[in-house]
Motif scaffolding. Structure first.
Motif, PDB file in Angstrom:
ATOM      1  N   ASN A 263      32.553  22.048  31.007  1.00  0.00           N
ATOM      2  CA  ASN A 263      33.085  20.893  31.627  1.00  0.00           C
ATOM      3  C   ASN A 263      32.187  20.262  32.547  1.00  0.00           C
TER       4      ASN A 263
ATOM      5  N   LYS B 128      35.742  17.303  20.296  1.00  0.00           N
ATOM      6  CA  LYS B 128      35.980  17.330  21.786  1.00  0.00           C
ATOM      7  C   LYS B 128      36.959  18.734  22.145  1.00  0.00           C
TER       8      LYS B 128
ATOM      9  N   ALA C 228      30.306  14.205  25.671  1.00  0.00           N
ATOM     10  CA  ALA C 228      31.276  13.169  25.425  1.00  0.00           C
ATOM     11  C   ALA C 228      30.200  12.010  25.072  1.00  0.00           C
TER      12      ALA C 228
ATOM     13  N   TYR D 283      34.812  27.327  29.699  1.00  0.00           N
ATOM     14  CA  TYR D 283      35.429  25.814  29.770  1.00  0.00           C
ATOM     15  C   TYR D 283      34.650  25.126  31.220  1.00  0.00           C
TER      16      TYR D 283
ATOM     17  N   PRO E 159      39.821  19.477  30.938  1.00  0.00           N
ATOM     18  CA  PRO E 159      38.989  19.462  32.140  1.00  0.00           C
ATOM     19  C   PRO E 159      39.646  20.134  33.363  1.00  0.00           C
TER      20      PRO E 159
ATOM     21  N   ILE F 298      35.794  20.424  25.707  1.00  0.00           N
ATOM     22  CA  ILE F 298      35.684  19.505  26.814  1.00  0.00           C
ATOM     23  C   ILE F 298      36.860  18.718  26.958  1.00  0.00           C
ATOM     24  N   ASN F 299      37.983  18.943  26.129  1.00  0.00           N
ATOM     25  CA  ASN F 299      39.135  18.263  26.401  1.00  0.00           C
ATOM     26  C   ASN F 299      40.232  18.795  27.100  1.00  0.00           C
TER      27      ASN F 299
ATOM     28  N   SER G  33      30.219  17.978  30.453  1.00  0.00           N
ATOM     29  CA  SER G  33      31.011  17.122  29.268  1.00  0.00           C
ATOM     30  C   SER G  33      30.459  15.645  29.335  1.00  0.00           C
TER      31      SER G  33
END
Length: 972
Positions: free
Chosen positions: A54, A35, A61, A50, A43, A40-41, A57
């Motif tokens: 996101n 992640k 995920a 990003y 948000p 995507i860590n 995501s």
């Protein structure tokens, strides 16, 4: 069941439970790392890539949390031990190449031993980031600003940076942004918050220091209550109590500490590394001779198979992401704005009168040139200040259109082009228009010194300062080489910090045989006296040619002087020199005979430095008897300085000397840093510019091979604009028609570079910021037309991306997964990258363009006409801009020599019938068009074939702008 059996079963159950727990922990670590890698860590970050990731995501995920583990479990039949091994290998493999947003191409051999790609070259330069594009800008590193309500400005200013001075690779430290103890600066309109960039412990986290800074600033006694807006909530799903200040700090620190590079071919790199990893660290082929090796390999074949399969899927996903970013980076960027600087003498009275009525223009003239034109009539102004610079950006669009309409052969008449852009993006856009046309390139890049790194002129990835710098330089120099004429040369200023690496880099790009010299420039008349080791007086200028040629360099003009008449390679001939034509530096009798390389055929006596008889010499002379007599008739004389009788010639007047490898005031009248600072101070009084070069240095270099005085000079690290100043002065001095192209991204562009060009066009000399007239009352200005461009940035491209979700519910699970891993970003971003539907109304096309260093953006019109001219490489002859009627027509010459007509129209105003009538009025048809190719936007029914009475068929190439635009913009 007996107690022993029960105890054994319990132990087995406990062991299984422990193994399962361990497997779960390893899976958690793996997913957390993936992640992070897929970005995507975080948000809370709503900018750049990003923001894009996101928005997807949930899908990413879901693949990481569910699909990937299930796939491994099924393939290994829930063998927990092997599952754990696969998780460990995946974590180990992907972790070793990933570092804060970047994949670094460290090719592992085994353990901490690395390999480099080598194809048998005799000498090869390699660096850690050689496979990557450097994408950072220092613009928001040292000065990052944003606005609150009522245009109150907040700035994060870097006041100190710990640059890890010896640049040693120290794995126990990393640099973080920390609120400085220096005082906060507060006025009614501005708030400046100081930060330091400090080397701290490896395990320290930037997030903790952000929280500390927010808490410290909350307790600060601000004089103006407006700054309390910094602490209003800007919540996210993850952080409900996040403040506006924290949001900007998160953006600022992330932008400047991560994502330095885009890999050129991440998929191929990781695939190759995966094979190597499997052979050396999973199969351990180095240990193949041990008895158990084959058995272990056989036992683990399923583990190896599933590890490779899953790793390849992750690699495909990562490659999709990296290739997508590469596509955006290499995309030709839009021209977001264009205006012109034009001297008053080039404008007809109607337009000049409009300039005289423009209050903004009057104010600019007063500020830049100390000219009060508020009460002047036009004729008086033309006489007193004919080279006042009119800035079309201060006028409505129809004024610029009128200016351009009355200029024929526009590109040829344009003396200079100033481009506000990242230099890579500018060079990329210039490729079609200026390919192999630039005669001279001069650049003064960041030197990668401690000071450059500390002040943010060059920002680099921790532990990769030199490697980062080489990636920056390599991609720009390689692109600029394509613009260089086959007889062109390039000069690069540098100091000893990067001289060795830069010369190796240039030799790898231009070829070592095309190296000309490393000139030593005497940069200062007052070298520092406090150094422990050496007082440095010199910097260096590397010179390469695109292809080494026989052009003799011009190192300046000298009066008189003597030159050798002997040349050992020439045929030996006998020449009689009239006695009055040869002067001796000694007196006495000289007997017939051999003297070094010369044979004297008669006895002579020298009295008062002249012979009593003609001198008959036999030697390898450059000239014949006839040439000697002709030279004498033109005033040439001869001199013999010593009894070796080596005769030399002296011509009257001037002659050209070859440049030596020393550049100094005494050698060639080139100034120092002190002279450069004085030049800038005379122009701007209080303005501080870091380490400018003197105009005399660039003038000297440009004239080395400037035979026709009409060359194009390019500088893509333009800084304060010294190169334009030097070229303008050269043209002023010798009547040349050299053109200049300058590229600069920094804040210097609007505050220094552009106004400097305006000033030196208007007047030759300045003092205390004011123009100085000569004895005749003239400012000695020059007639000039300068184009000023601003380009879309890479960040702007990201800001305008919107992923439009595609319905995949009807697809099988396998197809959905394949779409996610390979195609999602390309497919879902397609319309937002370039929507051809918008070309129906091309003059209304808008994009979100960044307005502050903090990344705020606003919709802004895009100049599709100017962008397309560059994409197709058009040398523009004329622009007829009638957009109020819905038409802009451009004529010019294509790179292949074809005459082109480009028609842009608002399709709502100009339909089929109106289009055909307009084209007929311009005689654009297959029967008698003067153009070989015609470009038109939108649908049309323009005839392309004509057959006359004798059945001769004539054709007209008509192309759709949209199709060509799309192909050219993404051409690599």
């Amino acid at each position: 069941m007996n107690s022993t059996a029960q105890h054994s079963t319990a132990q087995h159950s406990t062991a299984q439970h422990s193994t399962a727990q361990h497997s779960t922990a390893q899976l958690t670590n793996l997913i957390s790392k993936l992640k992070e890698i897929f970005q995507i860590n975080q948000p809370d970050l709503d900018f750049g890539i990003y923001r894009i990731l996101n928005s997807r995501s949930k899908e990413i995920a879901d693949y990481l949390d569910r699909t990937l583990p299930a796939q491994i479990k099924t393939a290994l039949r829930s063998d927990v031990t092997q599952e754990t091994a696969v998780y460990n290998h995946l974590y180990e493999f992907f972790s070793r190449y990933y570092d804060s947003g970047d994949f670094v191409s460290l090719r592992r051999y085994k353990g901490n031993t690395y390999a480099i790609p080598y194809a048998g070259e005799e000498v090869m330069l390699h660096w850690a980031n050689k496979d990557q594009y450097y994408t950072k800008s220092g613009e928001n590193f040292s000065n990052y600003a944003f606005y609150l309500a009522d245009d109150k400005r907040v700035q994060f200013r870097l006041v100190e940076a710990d640059t890890n001075k010896d640049n040693r690779k120290d794995n126990e430290q990393k640099r973080l942004f920390v609120l400085s103890e220096q005082p906060i600066e507060e006025t009614a309109e501005n708030l400046v918050i100081p930060f330091e960039y400090k080397a701290l412990g490896k395990n320290d986290k930037q997030a903790d220091y952000i929280d500390q800074a927010v808490e410290q600033l909350k307790s600060h006694p601000f004089a103006n209550a407006v700054w309390q807006e910094l602490f209003r909530l800007a919540p996210t799903e993850k952080d409900a109590k996040r403040t506006l200040l924290k949001k900007y700090l998160q953006d600022y620190t992330t932008k400047n500490t991560a994502d330095y590079f885009i890999h050129k071919n991440l998929g191929a790199f990781l695939t190759g590394e995966l094979d190597f990893y499997i052979k050396n660290e999973v199969m351990n082929l180095d240990d193949i001779q041990t008895e158990t090796a084959f058995a272990e390999i056989e036992q683990n074949l399923q583990l190896i198979k599933i590890f490779k399969q899953v790793a390849q899927e992750i690699i495909a996903f990562l490659a999709q992401l990296e290739d997508f970013q590469k596509k955006l980076w290499l995309k030709k960027k839009f021209v977001t704005a264009v205006h012109y600087l034009v001297t008053l003498d080039k404008l007809p009275d109607t337009l000049a009168e409009l300039a005289l009525k423009n209050e903004q223009q009057i104010k600019q003239w007063q500020t830049l040139f100390n000219v009060d034109a508020s009460s002047e009539n036009l004729q008086n102004l033309r006489q007193k200040a004919p080279h006042l610079v009119v800035d079309t950006s201060l006028f409505a669009a129809d004024f610029q259109a009128a200016v351009l309409k009355q200029i024929d052969d526009l590109d040829h008449q344009t003396d200079g082009v100033l481009i506000h852009s990242d230099n890579f993006q500018a060079l990329n856009l210039l490729q079609a228009r200026y390919k192999e046309q630039v005669k001279c390139i001069y650049i003064d890049p960041p030197y990668n010194t401690e000071d450059d790194r500390a002040t943010g002129k060059f920002i680099y990835k921790d532990n990769y300062a030199y490697s980062t710098w080489l990636s920056l330089m390599e991609s720009r120099i390689a692109l600029s080489k394509e613009l260089l004429d086959i007889k062109g040369n390039v000069f690069i200023s540098i100091d000893d910090n990067e001289l060795f690496r830069l010369q190796n880099l240039c030799s790898s790009i231009f070829g070592p045989d095309n190296f000309i010299s490393c000139y030593k420039w005497n940069k200062t008349s007052t070298p520092p006296s406090l150094s422990y080791k050496v007082r440095k007086k010199y910097e260096y200028v590397l010179c390469y040619e695109k292809l080494k040629n026989s052009i003799k360099y011009n190192g300046g003009i000298v009066e008189g002087g003597d030159m050798p008449l002997l040349n050992s390679g020439n045929t030996i001939v006998k020449i009689e020199f009239p006695k009055e034509s040869v002067k001796f530096n000694f007196n006495g009798h000289i007997s017939k005979g051999s003297y070094d390389r010369v044979y004297l055929h008669n006895d002579i006596t020298v009295v008062n430095n002249y012979s009593n008889d003609n001198i008959i010499l036999e030697a390898p002379f450059k000239w014949t008897q006839e040439t000697v007599l002709e030279e004498i008739s033109n005033g040439t004389s001869f001199i013999i300085k010593t009894e070796r009788m080596a005769i030399r010639y002296e011509r009257l007047g001037e002659r050209i000397k070859r440049p030596s490898d020393i550049i100094s005031k005494t050698e060639c009248e080139v100034g120092t840093n002190e002279d450069a600072n004085k030049e800038v101070k005379d122009l701007f009084t209080k303005l501080d510019v870091d380490y400018p070069k003197p105009t005399t240095l660039i003038k000297y270099l440009v004239t080395f091979s400037d035979e026709f005085k009409n060359s194009i000079v390019l500088d893509y690290f333009a800084g304060s604009g010294t190169t334009a100043h030097a070229v303008i002065n050269l043209n002023r001095e010798d009547g040349g028609k050299r053109h200049y192209i300058l590229v600069e991204q920094g804040e210097y562009f609007d505050t220094v570079l552009k106004p400097r060009v305006q000033k030196v066009v208007f007047a030759e000399n300045y003092k205390d910021g004011k123009p100085q007239a000569d004895n005749s009352g003239s400012f000695n200005g020059v007639s000039q037309l300068v184009k000023v461009l601003k380009l879309e940035s890479y960040e702007d491209t990201l800001n305008n991306l919107e992923l439009k979700k595609v319905a995949t519910d009807l697809f099988s699970q396998k197809v959905q997964q394949d779409y996610l891993l390979h195609y999602m970003l390309d497919v879902e971003s397609r319309d937002s990258l370039l929507n051809s539907d918008h070309f129906a109304k091309p003059f209304d096309y808008q994009l979100n363009i960044t307005t502050t260093s903090a990344g705020a953006y606003a919709p802004q019109g895009i100049d599709l006409v100017e962008t397309f001219n560059y994409l197709i490489g058009l040398k523009v002859a004329q622009i007829d801009d009638n957009r109020e009627r819905g038409i802009v027509a451009v004529t010019g010459t294509m790179p292949n020599g074809e005459q082109a007509f480009i028609l842009w129209r608002d399709c709502e105003k100009v339909g089929y019938a109106e289009l055909n009538r307009y084209l007929e009025s311009r005689s654009i048809n297959p029967a008698d068009s003067e153009y070989q190719v015609v470009y038109i936007n939108g649908d049309h029914n323009v005839p392309t074939v004509f057959a006359d009475n004798d059945d001769t068929v004539q054709t007209l190439k008509v192309r759709q702008i949209e199709t060509e635009f799309l192909a050219r913009m993404f051409e690599m």
